[in-house]
Design a protein around this motif. Structure first.
Motif, short mmCIF file in Angstrom:
data_model
loop_
_atom_site.label_atom_id
_atom_site.label_comp_id
_atom_site.label_asym_id
_atom_site.label_seq_id
_atom_site.Cartn_x
_atom_site.Cartn_y
_atom_site.Cartn_z
N SER A 1 0.85 -1.19 0.00
CA SER A 1 0.00 0.00 0.00
C SER A 1 0.88 1.24 0.00
O SER A 1 2.03 1.20 0.46
N ASN B 1 -4.24 0.32 -2.02
CA ASN B 1 -3.58 -0.97 -2.15
C ASN B 1 -2.92 -1.04 -3.52
O ASN B 1 -3.52 -0.72 -4.53
N PRO C 1 -6.26 -0.51 2.94
CA PRO C 1 -4.98 0.06 3.34
C PRO C 1 -5.11 0.82 4.65
O PRO C 1 -6.14 1.41 4.95
#
Length: 128
Positions: free
Chosen positions: A35, A54, A108
């Motif tokens: 990420s 991500n 993330p």
């Protein structure tokens, strides 16, 4: 070691737009990015989460304060992440940092402490 270089900051009037870029590289070796995220820090305030993405699949996460105004994206071939900022407000004024998280987290992470590498930051100033 991963190096991150931000660019694209500047001075803009309220309601204006800026596009930040963050280029990632590593000296002499490949590296894994799960990420990447954008954070910001205004004078006298703690560093706060802005947005993250991500690297595989493109899942995104945004702070409530920027939803609908900011868009995060990534070009995996260039190892570069972007933050398109529209409808800027004076409260968006801060130093913006990009960061890399090596661990697989979905969505993330929003926590600065989970990120492993940081750029030097780029100043964004929004005048009223």
């Amino acid at each position: 070691q991963v190096q991150l270089v931000e660019s694209g900051g500047g001075l803009v009037q309220t309601g204006g737009s800026l596009r930040l870029s963050c280029a990632a590289s590593a000296s002499g070796r490949t590296f894994n990015i799960y990420s990447m995220g954008w954070f910001r820090q205004a004078p006298g305030k703690e560093r706060e989460f802005v947005a993250a993405i991500n690297w595989s699949g493109g899942l995104t996460n945004y702070a409530d304060s920027v939803k609908g105004r900011f868009t995060i994206s990534a070009d995996r071939f260039k190892n570069t992440m972007y933050l398109q900022m529209n409808g800027l407000k004076p409260e968006d004024t801060a130093i913006y940092y990009c960061a890399v998280d090596k661990e697989p987290r979905r969505p993330p992470s929003m926590a600065p402490g989970t990120y492993d590498y940081w750029g030097q930051g780029t100043q964004v100033t929004v005048s009223s």
